[in-house]
Design an enzyme around this catalytic site. Sequence first.
Site, mmCIF file in Angstrom:
data_model
loop_
_atom_site.group_PDB
_atom_site.id
_atom_site.type_symbol
_atom_site.label_atom_id
_atom_site.label_comp_id
_atom_site.label_asym_id
_atom_site.label_seq_id
_atom_site.Cartn_x
_atom_site.Cartn_y
_atom_site.Cartn_z
ATOM 1 N N GLN A 107 38.860 37.285 26.514
ATOM 2 C CA GLN A 107 39.733 36.494 26.664
ATOM 3 C C GLN A 107 39.783 34.512 27.331
ATOM 4 O O GLN A 107 38.567 34.528 27.326
ATOM 5 C CB GLN A 107 40.363 37.482 28.330
ATOM 6 C CG GLN A 107 40.309 38.878 28.067
ATOM 7 C CD GLN A 107 41.788 38.949 27.160
ATOM 8 O OE1 GLN A 107 43.068 37.860 27.148
ATOM 9 N NE2 GLN A 107 42.230 40.131 26.301
ATOM 10 N N TRP A 224 29.421 32.371 39.763
ATOM 11 C CA TRP A 224 28.370 32.330 38.595
ATOM 12 C C TRP A 224 27.095 32.951 39.355
ATOM 13 O O TRP A 224 26.571 32.623 40.383
ATOM 14 C CB TRP A 224 27.831 31.200 37.802
ATOM 15 C CG TRP A 224 27.649 31.510 36.258
ATOM 16 C CD1 TRP A 224 25.957 31.768 35.878
ATOM 17 C CD2 TRP A 224 27.666 32.254 35.145
ATOM 18 N NE1 TRP A 224 25.960 32.054 34.744
ATOM 19 C CE2 TRP A 224 26.428 31.635 34.617
ATOM 20 C CE3 TRP A 224 29.130 31.594 34.660
ATOM 21 C CZ2 TRP A 224 27.154 32.046 33.055
ATOM 22 C CZ3 TRP A 224 28.969 32.240 33.174
ATOM 23 C CH2 TRP A 224 27.753 32.620 32.652
ATOM 24 N N ASP A 289 39.740 49.476 30.918
ATOM 25 C CA ASP A 289 38.960 48.062 30.506
ATOM 26 C C ASP A 289 37.570 48.061 30.100
ATOM 27 O O ASP A 289 36.479 47.256 29.839
ATOM 28 C CB ASP A 289 39.828 47.197 30.185
ATOM 29 C CG ASP A 289 39.188 46.423 28.661
ATOM 30 O OD1 ASP A 289 39.279 46.944 27.563
ATOM 31 O OD2 ASP A 289 39.524 44.824 28.509
ATOM 32 N N GLU A 294 27.464 45.377 33.385
ATOM 33 C CA GLU A 294 25.896 44.387 33.371
ATOM 34 C C GLU A 294 25.039 44.856 34.564
ATOM 35 O O GLU A 294 25.808 45.385 35.289
ATOM 36 C CB GLU A 294 26.313 43.109 33.351
ATOM 37 C CG GLU A 294 26.727 42.817 32.389
ATOM 38 C CD GLU A 294 28.128 42.446 31.875
ATOM 39 O OE1 GLU A 294 28.741 42.328 30.540
ATOM 40 O OE2 GLU A 294 28.831 43.419 33.256
#
Length: 409
Positions: A107, A224, A289, A294
């Site tokens: 995406q 992040w 989805d 992780e």
Amino acid sequence: MKLKQRVVLLAILLVIFIFTKVFLIDNLDTSAANREDQRAFHRMMAGLRVELEPKLDHTLQSPWEIAAQWVVPREVYPEETPELGAVMHAMATKKIIKADVGYKGTQLKALLILEGGQKVVFKPKRYSRDYVVEGEPYAGYDRHNAEVAAFHLDRILGFRRAPLVVGRFVNLRTEIKPVATEQLLSTFLTVGNSTCFYGKCYYCRETEPACADGDIMEGSITLWLPDVWPLQKHRHPWGRTYREGKLARWEYDESYCDAVKKTSPYDSGPRLLDIIDTAVFDYLIGNADRHHYESFQDDEGASMLILLDNAKSFGNPSLDERSILAPLYQCCIIRVSTWNRLNYLKNGVLKSALKSATAPDPIAPVLSELHLDAVEQRLLSVLATVKQCTDQFGADAVLVEDRMPLSHL
């Protein structure tokens, strides 16, 4: 009374005393755990609404340093975060000093560097709040507002496993293009009076760009995670095949969970319970989805399942994809703390909490009323599913203490 009878009577009394003591201790422990869950819930509700403000008077650290120090193996941010508003304010306002194409994926996204060197992921607005994504539960583009709502739901559920997310408006012409890499800049174009870009990704096409309102683009900013916490990718045991006519094993084998429990890292430790938590989380937001997930590297199964990439959520408020709950209804186990938290959120509390938590966000209102109502209805389905399990197997088998090893299951 004869000596032998006395000995037998004393032995019986001793057994009764031991069992009574064990029973009382177990009940006291359970009661204490429930009281702590309730206190944690009230603390969450008290600090739910976080105003975005730049104040960091009590420290010389930057917002980025503070957020990096929060991360530990079992949570991305702690329960009490008085600096959360300042960190999120920085995410929403700090100057963009570099813009590049996003990391690998299917995406459209952009990788931005904010003043102070902090990496963030920008996902652009593709749909209006009222737009309904038809088709498969994983259909359509990423929804930027879903990332914002999912982060706050993570806070409300007390998981604290989702990276920080905040909405932001950016001027593509003055904030992005002057600092964009050639790779990103080459994907910019003008459609009518609007600045657009299509980036680099598996499904990115020049014919399907994301367009600003003039030059101003609404989007989400995801913080992040610190580089000292490298991620490890895992195939989700309840992932879909994404192939028409081909079912995954879990879709036809009702005993599939028994096989999962025999494989690492689900045979011991917290990972299987994290999978169950994530199934509840994904069902509430309508995310079908999560084909991979992780954790932190070299964790030997002890790391949390990190709730990354939640943008394929809140697509269709009328669609309740029950198969998302397969880990729950096939394994029939759930953390006691999760079960308690879900019960505290009944009777409209969840809808009110999610609305309140997202209200201060720069792109508020984050969700439409239809989506808020849908989350409330899905909560009832989760509670009903757990009740079916307890009716069948008993509460002691279904409601699992957080630190209980799973090797016995």
